[in-house]
Design an enzyme around this catalytic site. Structure first.
Site, PDB file in Angstrom:
ATOM      1  N   ASP A 534      44.033  80.797  31.549  1.00  0.00           N
ATOM      2  CA  ASP A 534      45.227  80.829  32.386  1.00  0.00           C
ATOM      3  C   ASP A 534      45.521  82.253  32.823  1.00  0.00           C
ATOM      4  OD1 ASP A 534      47.021  82.099  30.310  1.00  0.00           O
ATOM      5  OD2 ASP A 534      46.477  80.264  29.238  1.00  0.00           O
ATOM      6  N   GLU A 614       8.826  83.485  29.933  1.00  0.00           N
ATOM      7  CA  GLU A 614      10.294  83.386  29.944  1.00  0.00           C
ATOM      8  C   GLU A 614      10.927  84.782  29.991  1.00  0.00           C
ATOM      9  OE1 GLU A 614      11.375  79.345  27.466  1.00  0.00           O
ATOM     10  OE2 GLU A 614      10.384  80.962  26.368  1.00  0.00           O
TER      11      GLU A 614
END
Ligand code: GLA
Length: 727
Positions: A534, A614
């Site tokens: 928030d 990777e």
């Protein structure tokens, strides 16, 4: 002058570049709401209609005029007990227990700059070029002496208006505030939809849109925190509004505690929307002279659909809520130990991870949960914020030094608001937890909540954090909060009905003091992911871990929902291992990279077990991150598709000068065959020619927006693609 008063009509108007907001004190001293919408210079009192509505109350002052009723007139701050039977902003009880608070206007004042709120987060304006102004309108109830100062702030060039309210007992007897709202909007006409953002742990911020109906749709949180279940924001929009067309209004709460937001149609088909404090466990006594401040609501209006509304909110959060030295900086690229090894690590494990991370180009190592007390699982030790030296094999200071020697900055995890029953802290201070005498406490994740409403506890928590941060150059703190509050009972408070509100003031005061004492510390807040995502937390911590769900495909919807109110610079997102630990899904590393890069970016997987292929892919991702990070952090964000209803999730960042655009697309699994799918960029400079920097392909802006970009047929489920254009 963004705030003006018309001397003939008495209308007070707040202007932004593309909207206006208007109110008027009427003949009886009531403050009526006239308009919030497209910018207009007219006095909108022409919209007021008077009718004798059966069973609606008429104020005594109206005499025989039965057409005057607050039950149907649009108001700025409706209060209970005035003959308006719709949802009130304010409910006050006097010392006899009598309800009712008829508020009449006393006067107003316009001041330069944006107001601040004592002890609470609020939109701030530091530059004169913002042309910010504030308006205070004072209302008073003569019987009790209660006054309400309605606060309005305006950032005209950002199309942002804020609201808050301060209630003061100016009478001679105590009163009790039973409900305190921050902002209410009445619309006398219109056919609207309501958008809210629901969710749960590991699946936050899912947008939900429905036609507004009679009665009230109420969302909120009674958990003490803003919650995973409903984000404290909502959007009202024309029934046919889209991303690019139609009127939309946002309300976003600058508060991290419980809230109540409602919207609905009244008996006359008029719309009211409201936002304020949760009222179910709230009951705040005010002695004569005492005040209580309602947290701020950010409001914005757009007549050009949801994308402009989001741009307004993003700029406001990025530039006027987030503060501190990291506000405008690209955040450090980090490796977090949580999904990497959970509780199972030693100092040596971390040092070898740091070595590998440095080799790949990662800048910081964050030691997550498990480093303190006897914390090898989540049943103990919260509150005992001293390093487990046996586990780490050295002191915290030495570990920081070793990580730094590998070329990485050091960050750490804490959950300062909590305490485990199995901890030295709880054994010494059982009354520091929020528990009800005579009742067994509700446990969640086997932990209790510390009573931050008490100053001495907030001070002790602050000091325990400082002791950790002072062990060496700690550059980042992950501030976690992993349960909801069940018992709003303080062993030290005078007024139990305001414990949850005072808890928030305590939390904010600790964060404020930390920001002052450690101006170069980056704090990322977290509440099991996005349980406290928030604008209140963003005032103290410029980024928030968005979800514990790191699955790239689920994150598409989570980050899409988050984007309605919050910019990418606030969204904590990491690449994690596959199969994903929560969903079990496997997605290509490239897709995981593109999705995480649309947030603050980092890794949360065991680098030491990766293949060479990777690792090379990660090196390439990190190079891309450095190329695009500024654009992602500061660019305008466009939602190009809705991932809940489209075979592809596509989104775009474009620089404010429109010279550079990054377009990302991921093919969503289980949506069937995908013949020649196109995505349509937006916001490009109409006559410009753009070059895709990776392929050298040239495209005219008009051509791209008309005909779209064709996605390659080779894109299979969960595959992704990036286009980077420069004009
Ligand atoms: C919460 C956070 C996670 C991790 C764990 C540690 O769930 O959201 O990222 O920090 O706590 O216990």
């Amino acid at each position: 002058m963004p705030i003006t008063v018309d001397s003939s009509s008495g209308a007070i108007t707040i202007y932004t570049d593309h909207s206006s907001y208007q109110m008027q004190v009427d003949r009886y001293g009531y403050l009526l709401h006239l308009h919030y919408g497209p910018r207009t210079d007219s006095c909108m009192d022409k919209l007021l209609t008077y009718a004798d509505v059966g069973f609606s109350g008429n104020p005594y002052d109206a005499g025989t005029d039965r057409t005057y009723s607050l039950d149907s007139l649009p108001q700025e701050y409706p209060s209970q007990g005035t003959g308006d039977y719709r949802s009130p902003m304010l409910i006050v009880r006097d010392h006899h227990g009598t309800y009712g608070c008829d508020l009449r206007c006393q006067g107003h004042e316009i001041t330069h700059g944006k107001y601040r709120l004592e002890g609470l987060p609020a939109v701030c304006s530091e530059s004169d070029s913002d042309d910010a102004e504030s308006l205070t309108v004072t209302l008073k109830n003569d019987r009790t002496g209660v006054t309400v100062a309605l606060l309005y702030g305006v950032l005209p060039h950002k199309d942002i208006i804020t609201r808050s309210a301060v209630v003061t007992n100016c009478g001679t007897e105590p009163v009790t505030v039973e409900r305190l709202g921050s902002a209410s909007l009445d619309f006398v006409s219109g056919r609207f939809d309501l958008m809210t953002f629901y969710g749960r742990h590991a699946m936050e911020h899912i947008p939900e849109r429905r036609a507004l109906a009679h009665g009230e749709t109420v969302i909120g949180s009674r958990r003490g925190y803003s919650s995973h279940q409903f984000n404290p924001m909502m959007i009202l929009l024309d029934h046919d509004a889209t991303e690019t067309d139609g009127n939309c209004w946002a309300m976003q709460f600058v508060y991290s505690g419980g809230f109540r937001a409602s919207a609905g149609l009244d008996q006359c088909g008029q719309t009211r929307i409201q936002m304020g404090l949760a009222d179910e466990t709230f009951s705040c006594p005010l002695k004569p002279g005492e005040s209580l401040t309602a947290p701020e609501v950010i409001m914005s209006f757009s007549s050009t659909g949801l994308q402009t509304l989001s741009h307004n909110l993003h700029r406001c959060i990025r530039q006027h809520i987030c503060r501190g030295s990291f506000r405008d900086r690209v955040r450090p690229l980090l490796l977090n130990s949580w999904e990497t090894c959970y509780f199972d690590f030693t100092g040596e494990t971390l040092v070898s991870l740091a070595k590998e991370a440095h080799d790949l180009g990662i800048e910081m190592l964050v030691m997550d949960d498990g480093w303190f007390g006897k914390r090898d699982d989540d049943y103990r030790s919260l509150g005992d914020w001293y390093a487990n030296e046996t586990k780490l094999g050295c002191s915290l200071s030495e570990l920081i030094r070793k990580i730094n020697e590998e070329g990485l900055q050091f960050g750490i995890w804490m959950e300062p608001e909590m305490v485990s029953e199995d901890s030295d802290l709880y054994r010494a201070h059982p009354d520091w937890a929020l528990t009800i005498p005579g009742e067994k406490p509700v446990r969640a994740r086997y932990q209790l909540v510390l009573d931050l409403s008490r100053r001495e506890i907030a001070d002790a928590v602050f000091e325990s954090i400082c002791r950790v941060l002072d062990q060496g150059p700690v550059r980042y703190l992950k501030w976690d909060c992993n349960r909801s509050i069940a018992e709003a009972y303080s062993h030290g408070a005078a007024a139990q009905g305001r414990v949850l509100y005072d808890y928030m003031l305590g939390l904010y005061s600790i964060l404020d003091r930390l920001n002052q004492r450690y101006p170069d510390l980056l704090i990322e807040s977290c509440s099991g992911g996005g349980g406290r995502f928030d604008a209140g937390m963003l005032y103290y911590t410029p980024q928030i871990w968005c979800s514990d769900n790191t699955d790239a495909i689920d994150r598409l919807l989570i980050q899409y929902g988050t984007s309605f109110g919050y910019p990418s610079s606030t969204v904590g997102a990491h690449v994690s291992a596959c199969p994903n630990h929560i969903t079990g899904r496997t997605t290509p590393l490239n897709t995981r990279g593109i999705v995480a890069m649309s947030g603050t970016f980092g890794y949360e997987l065991n680098l030491t077990t990766l293949s060479e292929e990777e690792k090379n892919e990660i090196r390439r991702q990190i190079t891309d991150f450095h190329r695009y990070a500024g654009l992602i952090q500061n660019g305008l964000y466009y939602r190009l598709t809705d991932p809940a209803h489209s075979p592809v999730c596509a989104w775009e960042y474009i620089s404010e000068d429109r010279s550079e655009a990054l377009i990302c697309a991921v093919r969503i699994p289980d949506r069937g065959d995908l013949p020649s799918e196109r995505i349509y960029p937006r916001g490009l400079k109409p006559d410009a020619v753009y070059t895709e920097t990776n392929t050298g392909m040239s495209c005219e802006a008009g051509e791209m927006t008309e005909n779209g970009l064709l996605l390659p047929d080779s894109m299979k489920e969960a595959d992704s693609i990036l286009f980077h254009f420069k004009s």
